[in-house]
Design an enzyme around this catalytic site. Sequence first.
Site, PDB file in Angstrom:
ATOM      1  N   HIS A  74      66.675  45.660  45.522  1.00 12.55           N
ATOM      2  CA  HIS A  74      66.022  47.020  45.342  1.00 12.55           C
ATOM      3  C   HIS A  74      64.748  46.840  44.053  1.00 12.55           C
ATOM      4  CE1 HIS A  74      68.631  48.769  48.212  1.00 12.55           C
ATOM      5  NE2 HIS A  74      69.580  48.048  47.601  1.00 12.55           N
ATOM      6  N   GLN A  76      44.615  29.846  88.205  1.00 15.43           N
ATOM      7  CA  GLN A  76      43.224  29.240  87.999  1.00 15.43           C
ATOM      8  C   GLN A  76      43.206  28.700  86.496  1.00 15.43           C
ATOM      9  OE1 GLN A  76      38.768  30.518  87.827  1.00 15.43           O
ATOM     10  NE2 GLN A  76      39.161  30.175  89.839  1.00 15.43           N
ATOM     11  N   SER A 119      39.075  38.584  34.681  1.00 13.63           N
ATOM     12  CA  SER A 119      38.391  39.880  34.693  1.00 13.63           C
ATOM     13  C   SER A 119      36.975  39.723  34.505  1.00 13.63           C
ATOM     14  CB  SER A 119      39.160  40.983  34.137  1.00 13.63           C
ATOM     15  OG  SER A 119      38.341  42.202  34.166  1.00 13.63           O
ATOM     16  N   LYS A 155      42.619  39.491  30.806  1.00 15.84           N
ATOM     17  CA  LYS A 155      43.296  39.335  32.035  1.00 15.84           C
ATOM     18  C   LYS A 155      43.698  37.937  32.412  1.00 15.84           C
ATOM     19  CE  LYS A 155      44.321  42.402  34.083  1.00 15.84           C
ATOM     20  NZ  LYS A 155      43.475  43.207  35.082  1.00 15.84           N
ATOM     21  N   ASN A 193      45.286  36.448  47.198  1.00 10.66           N
ATOM     22  CA  ASN A 193      44.449  35.617  48.520  1.00 10.66           C
ATOM     23  C   ASN A 193      45.233  35.257  49.430  1.00 10.66           C
ATOM     24  OD1 ASN A 193      43.566  32.687  49.637  1.00 10.66           O
ATOM     25  ND2 ASN A 193      41.652  33.969  49.173  1.00 10.66           N
ATOM     26  N   ILE A 212      36.482  32.267  69.642  1.00 12.74           N
ATOM     27  CA  ILE A 212      36.438  32.674  68.019  1.00 12.74           C
ATOM     28  C   ILE A 212      37.782  32.297  67.400  1.00 12.74           C
ATOM     29  CG2 ILE A 212      36.075  34.415  66.434  1.00 12.74           C
ATOM     30  CD1 ILE A 212      34.256  35.637  68.837  1.00 12.74           C
TER      31      ILE A 212
END
Length: 432
Positions: free
Chosen positions: A141, A212, A262, A268, A276, A311
């Site tokens: 948790h 087909q 940054s 940073k 990503n 695609i």
Amino acid sequence: MIKRYSVNKIEKIWDENNKLNVWLDVEKKVTFAWMKLNVISKEEYLLIDKNAKINIGRMLEIENETRHDVVAFTRAISETLGNEKKWIHLGLTSTDVVDTAQNKLIQESNEVVLESLINLKNTLKEKALIYKKTLTMGRSHGIYGEPTSLGLKFLLWFDEIDRQIERFSLARKQIEVAKISGSMGNYANLEFEIEEIVAEQMGLGIDNISTQVTQRDRHAFLISVFANIASTLEKIATEIRLFQRSEVKEWHEGFKANQKGSSSMPHKKNPISSENITGLSRYLRSFTNTAFENNVLWHERDISHSSNERIIFSDVFNVLVYTLDRLKNTLDDLVIDENKMLEHINSQFNVFYSQPILNYLLINCDKSREEIYDFIQKCTFETMNNKVDFKQSLINNGIEKYIDNIEVLNKLFNIDYFIRNVEKIYNRTLNK
């Protein structure tokens, strides 16, 4: 696929020129099979094999007239041949060529995926072995639980990737098939053996029964496996992100000499690779909806699947391999701060011994579980509120009521207790 996430090996496989050359290879393999059945002479087959070529420019010109890419393809091929051109596409329907070729491209792409999966699996095993005896605070948790082996995290992911490879292997077997069964899938205009010969020649299995088209449950299964793999990749990436938080700082991604975190805050260092991977994993899972819907076609076939498949296959393979490779590289460069992990363990004043103490008292004294639990819980609250060692809290609150020999406590407070069975877990996982 946009260039940012394209993978050269995958791009070459799904390049339009390569795709059409695989179409041509299917046509040639079919004429070879007809030759084997003595329908086409050896001389005619050899002329086809030697001279049949595809010119994309000419094919597109013909397609502008025919409005049918496979008809344009076969006519463009025929223009490179003599009288033997009549044997091109004998007994075939478009999807005999398109589906068999597409499954071949999928097979080649699957080889690239497998290589990346194995590379990631090996990296996880390496990390698991390095950190087998390294202690870290376990959490449930998001809250401190008990110390555990850091290596178990990597071993867990190693085992999960191993299962993903098993699923992937089954999906490969089902999708990497030749389909040469004709317009209705009933071999009415083909000899049954044609498909078997083509499959053997192309290193594919056989689509035992089709319409087909090759049934799209095969494709949906493969892409659902990819989605499952993506969930594992995001799981690992999320763990890295959680450990890199400023409040934790036990792990962080490698940060190159001239890297910037940054555009506005020079201090940073952000977990950009893991973020990503998280985003691309979500994108990978989005392909499943289209893949499952493609399994529902009208009667023997329609082409509602055809447009999106032009695609999605290129995209799904590019993104999957890119993400697998990026995660492997992220893990290779991962920086783990063992001192910070030890600091977090020590910050808990040994309160994590609450369960070993609970179990010992349950076994060795005649008090009820409820009484023992409540006593130990009271001591843990005192420990954390007053920042005193848990053992001292037990003594302060009268542990002698529950234990005959107070010296036994010293033996119970042994940090190695929490990793005493780690070796067995490793042996079972690595030697399965």
